[in-house]
Design a protein around this motif. Structure first.
Motif, PDB file in Angstrom:
ATOM      1  N   PRO A 195       0.798  -1.227   0.000  1.00  0.00           N
ATOM      2  CA  PRO A 195       0.000   0.000   0.000  1.00  0.00           C
ATOM      3  C   PRO A 195       0.828   1.274   0.000  1.00  0.00           C
ATOM      4  CG  PRO A 195      -0.130  -1.145   2.123  1.00  0.00           C
ATOM      5  CD  PRO A 195       0.510  -2.086   1.173  1.00  0.00           C
ATOM      6  N   GLN A 219      -6.984   2.449  -5.264  1.00  0.00           N
ATOM      7  CA  GLN A 219      -7.820   1.271  -5.052  1.00  0.00           C
ATOM      8  C   GLN A 219      -6.951   0.072  -4.690  1.00  0.00           C
ATOM      9  OE1 GLN A 219     -10.959   0.916  -4.777  1.00  0.00           O
ATOM     10  NE2 GLN A 219     -12.110   2.286  -6.115  1.00  0.00           N
ATOM     11  N   ARG A 220      -5.827  -0.082  -5.382  1.00  0.00           N
ATOM     12  CA  ARG A 220      -4.910  -1.186  -5.070  1.00  0.00           C
ATOM     13  C   ARG A 220      -4.330  -1.022  -3.670  1.00  0.00           C
ATOM     14  NH1 ARG A 220      -0.881  -2.259 -10.058  1.00  0.00           N
ATOM     15  NH2 ARG A 220      -0.494  -4.148  -8.826  1.00  0.00           N
ATOM     16  N   SER A 222      -5.776   0.539  -1.128  1.00  0.00           N
ATOM     17  CA  SER A 222      -6.848   0.296  -0.168  1.00  0.00           C
ATOM     18  C   SER A 222      -7.145  -1.196  -0.034  1.00  0.00           C
ATOM     19  CB  SER A 222      -8.109   1.049  -0.595  1.00  0.00           C
ATOM     20  OG  SER A 222      -9.171   0.819   0.303  1.00  0.00           O
ATOM     21  N   GLU A 223      -7.115  -1.905  -1.144  1.00  0.00           N
ATOM     22  CA  GLU A 223      -7.360  -3.347  -1.098  1.00  0.00           C
ATOM     23  C   GLU A 223      -6.242  -4.082  -0.361  1.00  0.00           C
ATOM     24  OE1 GLU A 223      -7.781  -4.307  -5.185  1.00  0.00           O
ATOM     25  OE2 GLU A 223      -9.747  -3.321  -5.383  1.00  0.00           O
ATOM     26  N   ALA A 224      -5.021  -3.567  -0.455  1.00  0.00           N
ATOM     27  CA  ALA A 224      -3.885  -4.211   0.212  1.00  0.00           C
ATOM     28  C   ALA A 224      -3.866  -3.895   1.704  1.00  0.00           C
ATOM     29  CB  ALA A 224      -2.574  -3.750  -0.429  1.00  0.00           C
ATOM     30  N   GLU A 225      -4.422  -2.754   2.110  1.00  0.00           N
ATOM     31  CA  GLU A 225      -4.425  -2.385   3.531  1.00  0.00           C
ATOM     32  C   GLU A 225      -5.737  -1.699   3.863  1.00  0.00           C
ATOM     33  OE1 GLU A 225      -4.375  -2.549   6.680  1.00  0.00           O
ATOM     34  OE2 GLU A 225      -2.198  -2.810   6.548  1.00  0.00           O
ATOM     35  N   ARG A 226      -6.664  -2.477   4.421  1.00  0.00           N
ATOM     36  CA  ARG A 226      -8.010  -1.973   4.702  1.00  0.00           C
ATOM     37  C   ARG A 226      -8.148  -1.386   6.099  1.00  0.00           C
ATOM     38  NH1 ARG A 226     -11.423  -3.587   0.706  1.00  0.00           N
ATOM     39  NH2 ARG A 226     -10.751  -5.316  -0.628  1.00  0.00           N
ATOM     40  N   ASN A 232      -8.766   5.663   1.088  1.00  0.00           N
ATOM     41  CA  ASN A 232     -10.116   6.061   0.680  1.00  0.00           C
ATOM     42  C   ASN A 232     -10.295   7.575   0.798  1.00  0.00           C
ATOM     43  OD1 ASN A 232     -11.409   3.631  -0.135  1.00  0.00           O
ATOM     44  ND2 ASN A 232     -11.493   2.988   1.998  1.00  0.00           N
ATOM     45  N   GLN A 254     -16.477   5.479   3.341  1.00  0.00           N
ATOM     46  CA  GLN A 254     -15.619   4.296   3.468  1.00  0.00           C
ATOM     47  C   GLN A 254     -14.424   4.593   4.362  1.00  0.00           C
ATOM     48  OE1 GLN A 254     -14.638   2.220  -0.171  1.00  0.00           O
ATOM     49  NE2 GLN A 254     -16.656   2.593  -1.052  1.00  0.00           N
TER      50      GLN A 254
END
Length: 551
Positions: A195, A219-220, A222-226, A232, A254
């Motif tokens: 991220p 987006q990548r 955020s998907e790797a570290e939520r 976001n 979000q």
């Protein structure tokens, strides 16, 4: 703060991977007791050893063995302390508020005081200090970020925090093109991921005007570290730049789902509410006031400046232009390099007819060229001030610097309407709807143009109402549309429907704090038309009852 020049100590047996600190050996092998006794020679005792000599051998062996165990135990304990501090620091910096970043930095200082060569702590301290520089305007953190990132590079620390820090430092130094090239060609194409890498890549792309690419990178990330609101929030910011308010709101929520008290996101939510015509100005005002009342421990000067920009935008929306200028100037006293502060100050100066307004706007837009929102709002202010030539020049600058989207064509169409170039204006509004069928203002303008187009004959009113209905379907709180439809229905002597439209228009105008004089003028004009149509009793009732709507 741990000094970057701390004397190197032996590397701890914990190396953290890109996504999470975890314990592992530097060389991939766990040290055992044998490693501490290499070179010791053990011989068999002589047959004639006395009891005393045998006791001495046993005592020495026990002392050496015991000392080795102590050294081993001490190293394990130190490694555990460093690991726990690194884990705690990560949890703090993922929360992503100013206070959290400062606390994470302090925890990493403690880790590096124990082991000045700890790989994860070196790389992450560089990243956190780069964030403090970028997010909070702390120029003094630049040198710290540079030093610890350099140490991580010299030790060949292949962790995502190292590469993310280097990319962000390059972006902040004005090397966004080079940063994108480094992160893509030398890191991502070579298998690097994480991220921090994608986040810094997105910032480099945003500054080049590649908003779609920046969103993809975020987006990548955020998907790797939520577990962090950061990415976001940054996505929401890219939509806010382009006045895409629905998407802005979606990603704001979000971010707040992860950390409901993320201060930058709370500020952006308030500013987004102010921007939209049907936004809740009272709620936005409360949110900004609450943030501005926080302590300096919670609120960095840069965050305070952003909140003051929001207050300036609120005052503009409320037509309190002197207060808007004052808030913008206070923001600039805290962060002179904040583009939005220069723009909102210039718009407030335009609205209050002060000198130097356009210079302030241009200064902000020169700082960040790829901000459609800034061009759009400034051009509208110029148009309302009847400075049409300067507005056209600003639109031309927008066209040169930014992709020509629906907002661009609406703004240009409005400019052309002000210059009575209706045919060209109509072309721009139609182009806006082609690009964005939900462009409410474009529908409203086309409805107005239809009413004025004698060539449409009997189709004028039907065409206009079709556009007006589409406009309020997209944007429910649109008082200008309700006013326009009110006039249509009164002309058709559909009094109940016409007055219902005017009630809606006055209610929404009042909520937007429109000048009382304008509201009274509208009431009187409706009453005059009713009187002209021999509806005196209805006109008197309208004047009396509508007064309650504008108090």
């Amino acid at each position: 703060m741990a000094s970057p020049n701390t004397k190197p100590e032996p590397e701890a047996s914990q190396e953290q991977e890109a996504s999470n600190p975890r314990s592992s050996s530097e060389a991939g092998a766990t040290p055992d007791a044998g490693g501490y006794y290499e070179g010791m020679k053990v011989t068999a005792p002589e047959k004639r050893d006395t009891f005393g000599k045998a006791f001495i051998h046993i005592f020495v062996a026990a002392a050496v063995f015991g000392g080795g165990l102590y050294l081993y135990w001490e190293k394990v304990e130190r490694d555990k302390m460093v690991h726990d501090l690194a884990v705690d620091a990560r949890a703090m910096y993922l929360r992503d508020n100013y206070r959290d970043l400062m606390e994470a930095d302090r925890l990493l200082d403690e880790a590096l005081d124990i082991n000045g060569r700890h790989r994860y702590s070196l790389a992450t301290k560089g990243l956190i200090n780069a964030y403090l520089w970028h997010d909070h305007g702390m120029e003094d953190r630049r040198q710290v970020a540079e030093e610890f990132t350099r140490q991580a590079e010299e030790r060949s620390v292949h962790l995502q925090e190292r590469y993310g820090a280097r990319g962000l430092l390059m972006v902040m130094a004005g090397e966004e093109v080079e940063a994108e090239r480094l992160l893509v060609e030398d890191v991502i194409n070579e298998g690097g991921t994480g991220p921090a890498i994608f986040g810094s890549l997105a910032l480099s792309q945003r500054l080049q005007g590649k908003r779609a690419d920046a969103r993809g990178s975020l987006q990548r990330a955020s998907e790797a570290e939520r577990r962090t609101p950061r990415f976001n929030y940054w996505i929401a910011q890219t939509y806010f730049d382009g006045e895409e308010h629905r998407n802005t709101a979606r990603f704001i929520e979000q971010a707040l789902d992860v950390n409901p008290d993320h201060i930058p996101t709370l500020i952006l939510r308030a500013r987004n509410q102010i921007d939209v015509d049907d936004g809740d100005l009272e709620e936005a005002s409360r949110a900004l006031q609450e943030i501005l009342e926080r302590s300096n421990r919670e609120l960095s000067p840069y965050n305070k400046a952003l909140a003051l920009v929001g207050m300036a935008e609120l005052h503009n929306a409320e037509r309190r232009f002197d207060e808007a200028v004052a808030s913008a100037e206070e923001a600039l006293s805290l962060a002179s390099d904040l583009p939005d502060a220069h723009v909102v100050k210039g718009i407030a100066m335009l609205n209050s007819e002060q000198d130097g307004a356009l210079a302030s706007i241009r200064k902000g837009l020169d700082m960040f060229e790829h901000m459609p929102r800034g061009y759009h709002r400034a051009a509208r202010a110029l148009m309302h001030g009847e400075r049409l030539e300067e507005a056209r020049e600003l639109m031309d600058l927008w066209g040169e610097r930014v992709t020509r989207n629906a907002a661009y064509h609406i703004a240009f169409g409005n400019l052309l309407l002000g210059g009575e170039e209706t045919d060209d204006a109509k072309t721009h509004f139609e182009r806006a709807i082609e690009l964005n069928p939900r462009a409410a203002e474009a529908h409203y303008r086309l409805g107005q143009l239809a009413l004025e187009n004698e060539e449409l004959g009997d189709e004028r009113v039907a065409t206009a109402i079709e556009h007006f209905n589409e406009a309020v379907r997209v944007r429910e709180r649109y008082p200008e549309v309700y006013e326009a439809m009110g006039w249509i229905y009164l002309q058709q002597r559909a009094y109940a429907e016409g007055l219902r439209q005017f009630v809606q228009a006055l209610t929404l105008y009042r909520a937007q704090n429109v000048d009382r004089e304008k509201l009274d003028t509208l009431r009187e004009e409706v009453g005059e038309l009713l009187t002209d149509q021999r509806q005196g009793q209805l006109a008197r009732a309208w004047i009396q009852e509508s007064q309650e709507l504008v108090r």
